[in-house]
Every structure is written in structure tokens, then in C-alpha cells.
Motif scaffolding. Structure first.
Motif, PDB file in Angstrom:
ATOM      1  N   THR A   8       0.844  -1.125  -0.028  1.00  0.00           N
ATOM      2  CA  THR A   8      -0.002  -0.031  -0.042  1.00  0.00           C
ATOM      3  C   THR A   8       0.768   1.357  -0.008  1.00  0.00           C
ATOM      4  OG1 THR A   8      -1.845  -1.151   1.152  1.00  0.00           O
ATOM      5  CG2 THR A   8      -1.692   1.260   1.067  1.00  0.00           C
ATOM      6  N   LEU A   9       0.561   2.271  -0.672  1.00  0.00           N
ATOM      7  CA  LEU A   9       1.338   3.622  -0.724  1.00  0.00           C
ATOM      8  C   LEU A   9       0.291   4.860  -0.533  1.00  0.00           C
ATOM      9  CD1 LEU A   9       3.978   4.871  -1.703  1.00  0.00           C
ATOM     10  CD2 LEU A   9       3.047   4.994  -4.146  1.00  0.00           C
ATOM     11  N   PHE A  10       0.817   5.426   0.402  1.00  0.00           N
ATOM     12  CA  PHE A  10       0.367   6.864   0.900  1.00  0.00           C
ATOM     13  C   PHE A  10       1.309   7.993   0.285  1.00  0.00           C
ATOM     14  CE2 PHE A  10       0.139  10.122   3.710  1.00  0.00           C
ATOM     15  CZ  PHE A  10      -1.126  10.679   3.448  1.00  0.00           C
ATOM     16  N   LEU A  11       0.579   8.914  -0.191  1.00  0.00           N
ATOM     17  CA  LEU A  11       1.302  10.123  -0.575  1.00  0.00           C
ATOM     18  C   LEU A  11       0.656  11.319  -0.232  1.00  0.00           C
ATOM     19  CD1 LEU A  11       1.889   8.920  -4.383  1.00  0.00           C
ATOM     20  CD2 LEU A  11       3.960   9.368  -2.593  1.00  0.00           C
ATOM     21  N   GLY A  12       1.412  12.195   0.729  1.00  0.00           N
ATOM     22  CA  GLY A  12       0.688  13.135   1.262  1.00  0.00           C
ATOM     23  C   GLY A  12       1.434  13.762   2.500  1.00  0.00           C
ATOM     24  N   SER A  13       0.865  14.855   3.249  1.00  0.00           N
ATOM     25  CA  SER A  13       1.710  15.451   4.264  1.00  0.00           C
ATOM     26  C   SER A  13       1.237  15.057   5.452  1.00  0.00           C
ATOM     27  CB  SER A  13       1.450  17.234   4.320  1.00  0.00           C
ATOM     28  OG  SER A  13       0.264  17.438   4.200  1.00  0.00           O
ATOM     29  N   LEU A  14       1.793  15.115   6.764  1.00  0.00           N
ATOM     30  CA  LEU A  14       1.615  14.893   8.033  1.00  0.00           C
ATOM     31  C   LEU A  14       1.767  16.083   8.752  1.00  0.00           C
ATOM     32  CD1 LEU A  14       3.342  11.145   8.324  1.00  0.00           C
ATOM     33  CD2 LEU A  14       0.874  11.533   7.876  1.00  0.00           C
ATOM     34  N   PRO A  15       0.763  16.826   8.824  1.00  0.00           N
ATOM     35  CA  PRO A  15       0.697  18.051   9.629  1.00  0.00           C
ATOM     36  C   PRO A  15       1.476  17.849  10.933  1.00  0.00           C
ATOM     37  CG  PRO A  15      -1.259  18.056   8.385  1.00  0.00           C
ATOM     38  CD  PRO A  15      -0.592  16.355   8.383  1.00  0.00           C
ATOM     39  N   GLU A  16       1.063  16.843  11.792  1.00  0.00           N
ATOM     40  CA  GLU A  16       1.178  16.863  13.218  1.00  0.00           C
ATOM     41  C   GLU A  16       2.036  15.331  13.396  1.00  0.00           C
ATOM     42  OE1 GLU A  16      -2.325  16.645  15.312  1.00  0.00           O
ATOM     43  OE2 GLU A  16      -2.894  18.658  14.521  1.00  0.00           O
ATOM     44  N   PRO A  17       2.813  15.414  14.288  1.00  0.00           N
ATOM     45  CA  PRO A  17       3.394  14.131  14.879  1.00  0.00           C
ATOM     46  C   PRO A  17       2.424  13.156  14.842  1.00  0.00           C
ATOM     47  CG  PRO A  17       4.520  15.749  16.042  1.00  0.00           C
ATOM     48  CD  PRO A  17       3.408  16.372  15.430  1.00  0.00           C
ATOM     49  N   VAL A  18       2.679  11.597  14.425  1.00  0.00           N
ATOM     50  CA  VAL A  18       1.923  10.582  14.738  1.00  0.00           C
ATOM     51  C   VAL A  18       2.758   9.180  15.408  1.00  0.00           C
ATOM     52  CG1 VAL A  18       0.293  11.520  12.981  1.00  0.00           C
ATOM     53  CG2 VAL A  18       2.105   9.703  12.159  1.00  0.00           C
ATOM     54  N   GLN A  19       2.082   8.827  16.209  1.00  0.00           N
ATOM     55  CA  GLN A  19       2.609   7.382  16.878  1.00  0.00           C
ATOM     56  C   GLN A  19       1.818   6.214  16.102  1.00  0.00           C
ATOM     57  OE1 GLN A  19       2.585   6.996  20.999  1.00  0.00           O
ATOM     58  NE2 GLN A  19       3.690   5.097  21.063  1.00  0.00           N
ATOM     59  N   VAL A  20       2.625   5.203  15.403  1.00  0.00           N
ATOM     60  CA  VAL A  20       2.294   4.179  14.664  1.00  0.00           C
ATOM     61  C   VAL A  20       2.765   3.082  15.056  1.00  0.00           C
ATOM     62  CG1 VAL A  20       1.555   5.869  12.631  1.00  0.00           C
ATOM     63  CG2 VAL A  20       3.759   4.512  13.022  1.00  0.00           C
ATOM     64  N   ALA A  21       2.013   2.091  14.587  1.00  0.00           N
ATOM     65  CA  ALA A  21       2.661   0.506  14.890  1.00  0.00           C
ATOM     66  C   ALA A  21       2.136  -0.101  13.797  1.00  0.00           C
ATOM     67  CB  ALA A  21       2.145   0.054  16.316  1.00  0.00           C
TER      68      ALA A  21
END
Length: 257
Positions: A8-21
Motif C-alpha cells: 500500500t502506498l500513501f502520498l501526502g503530508s503529515l501536519p502533526e507527529p503521529v505514533q504508529v505501529a
């Protein structure tokens, strides 16, 4: 977003920090300046990194446009691309050797979106090129491939681990061990990850969040939102809710499990 059965491919901005797993190993490439991640103590500044499946990481893209590519769940991509990295920090591989090529291709896809099949072919060529310049080999256990296929076929069901062990002709403890070794995540985590993929396909077909969540096998929208947020770092409404501009480019029918 380009959701395929393998990646899966996502292209875009992340305006805020995100915590992911994430439920699969994930390649992150900044299309602009350096970005930051933290998996333990302190932040690491770089332009590209690869997160192992299931590892909790905080990504701070500083509003830069990024490419987030979830690699194949069986771990082959991750093992091979590990040989294409310049180093590691906090359990995360950093700085692709072919970073400029990845950045150029992802930038082109972001500025001028193409069909799903075209984007898939471009990504395949990009990864094949990087692998050819790497130094890692990988192998996939056919028994785990069978289990992954069964989970995908019956994603709305909570198949008992014993049933999956019968598919693989393994004992339950051995299946649990091998599955985590091959994919990087427990069976339950992978099932949830694949259900989220199915929900994105439904949203791309025009379904609302509630219908997409139920069709994917979640009991209700709050449970879906909680699991989505725990893996992606943001609730689904932030990406796909009313008024959002996220565009899902669906794969051809033959690529949807």
C-alpha cells in the motif's frame, strides 16, 4: 492512497507527529527536507527509513510531503530492502542507498497521479532496482503463505488459531512462532491489519466509514476507529471523513483478494 493486495502506498503530508505501529514493514521517504522519527529515546533526523512490522514509532514529518509504503506482509520486501540501507538506529533502518531514485519516483506520482496498475508497475520496478543493488536475500515459508491466504479469504471471521494450524499442518505453538517470525506481527494483528485494507477498499468504492468498518469484520465504528488509530496514528475520519481530500486509487479487480 494506492491500496494493493501486496503493498500500500500513501502520498501526502503529515501536519502533526503521529505514533504508529504498522501491521507490515513500512518504508517512509520524505519528498522534501529531512524528517524525524523516534522509536525509543531521542529523535533521529533523516530523509528515509524502514520501520519493522509492529514496532511503535513516532513520525514527525514537519508538514513535509512523504511517501509511506507498507511492504508485503510476508516480510520478503523488508528482508531484501534491509540490504539497501546505509545504517540503523533504534531498531529502524535509515537512509536508502537509492534514496534519490525513490524520491524522484514518489514525487512524480504525487504531483501527477496515475492509474493503480501504472503506479504498481512503477513501484515494482523501483523496488526491483533497489534490491539488485542491495546485499540481502530472503525466503518465504509456504505454510505461512497458506495461512495468510486463508485469513484474507475469511477476513470477516475470527478463525481459531487451531483451524489455521490445520491449514499449515503445524502445531498451534509452532504456527504462532513461525507466523511472527515471517511477518513480524502476531496472527491477530495481521488479521486486523488486513481488515483495515478491506475497509479502505470499501471506502474507495464509496461506502461510508460505518459500512466499511462492518463489511471489513469490525463489530462497530468505535472499535474500527480505535484499531485504526493504534496502527496509523490518526482516526480514519481524519483521512477519509466527510470533507477530507484523500483520494483512494483502487486496484483492478484481479488485484483485490
Amino acid at each position: 492512497m494506492y491500496p494493493w493486495s501486496k503493498r500500500t502506498l500513501f502520498l501526502g503530508s503529515l501536519p502533526e507527529p503521529v505514533q504508529v505501529a504498522y501491521g507490515a514493514a513500512t518504508l517512509v521517504v520524505s519528498l522534501g527536507g529531512a524528517i524525524f522519527f523516534s522509536a525509543a529515546k531521542g529523535s533521529v533526523r533523516c530523509h528515509s527509513f524502514v520501520i519493522p512490522a509492529g514496532l511503535s514509532v513516532t513520525i514527525d514529518a514537519r508538514s513535509e510531503v512523504v511517501a509511506i509504503c507498507h511492504l508485503d506482509v510476508l516480510g520478503e520486501d523488508y528482508l531484501r530492502i534491509s540490504g539497501c540501507l546505509r545504517g540503523a538506529s533504534q531498531g529502524v533502518g535509515i537512509e536508502l542507498r537509492e534514496e534519490a531514485d525513490f524520491k524522484a519516483e514518489f514525487t512524480a506520482l504525487h504531483s501527477q497521479p496515475v492509474s493503480s496498475d501504472d503506479a504498481c508497475q512503477r513501484l515494482d520496478r523501483l523496488l526491483d532496482y533497489a534490491y539488485a543493488n542491495g546485499d540481502s536475500t530472503s525466503s518465504i515459508d509456504g505454510r505461512i503463505t497458506q495461512v495468510v491466504a486463508r485469513i484474507r479469504q475469511c477476513f470477516q471471521e475470527n478463525l481459531p488459531v487451531g483451524t489455521l494450524a490445520e491449514v499449515a499442518e503445524l502445531s498451534v505453538p509452532r504456527l504462532v512462532q513461525l507466523f511472527k517470525l515471517q511477518t513480524g506481527v502476531p496472527i491477530r494483528r495481521f488479521r486486523l491489519w488486513h481488515r483495515m485494507y478491506e475497509s479502505v477498499i470499501s471506502i474507495g468504492r464509496g461506502e461510508n466509514l460505518t459500512t466499511a468498518a462492518l463489511d471489513a469484520g469490525f463489530s462497530d465504528l468505535p472499535h474500527y476507529s480505535n484499531y485504526f488509530c493504534s496502527m496509523w496514528g490518526v482516526p480514519p475520519s481524519r483521512l477519509f471523513g466527510k470533507g477530507m481530500q484523500a483520494r483512494i486509487v483502487l486496484p483492478s479487480e484481479r488485484d483485490i483478494p
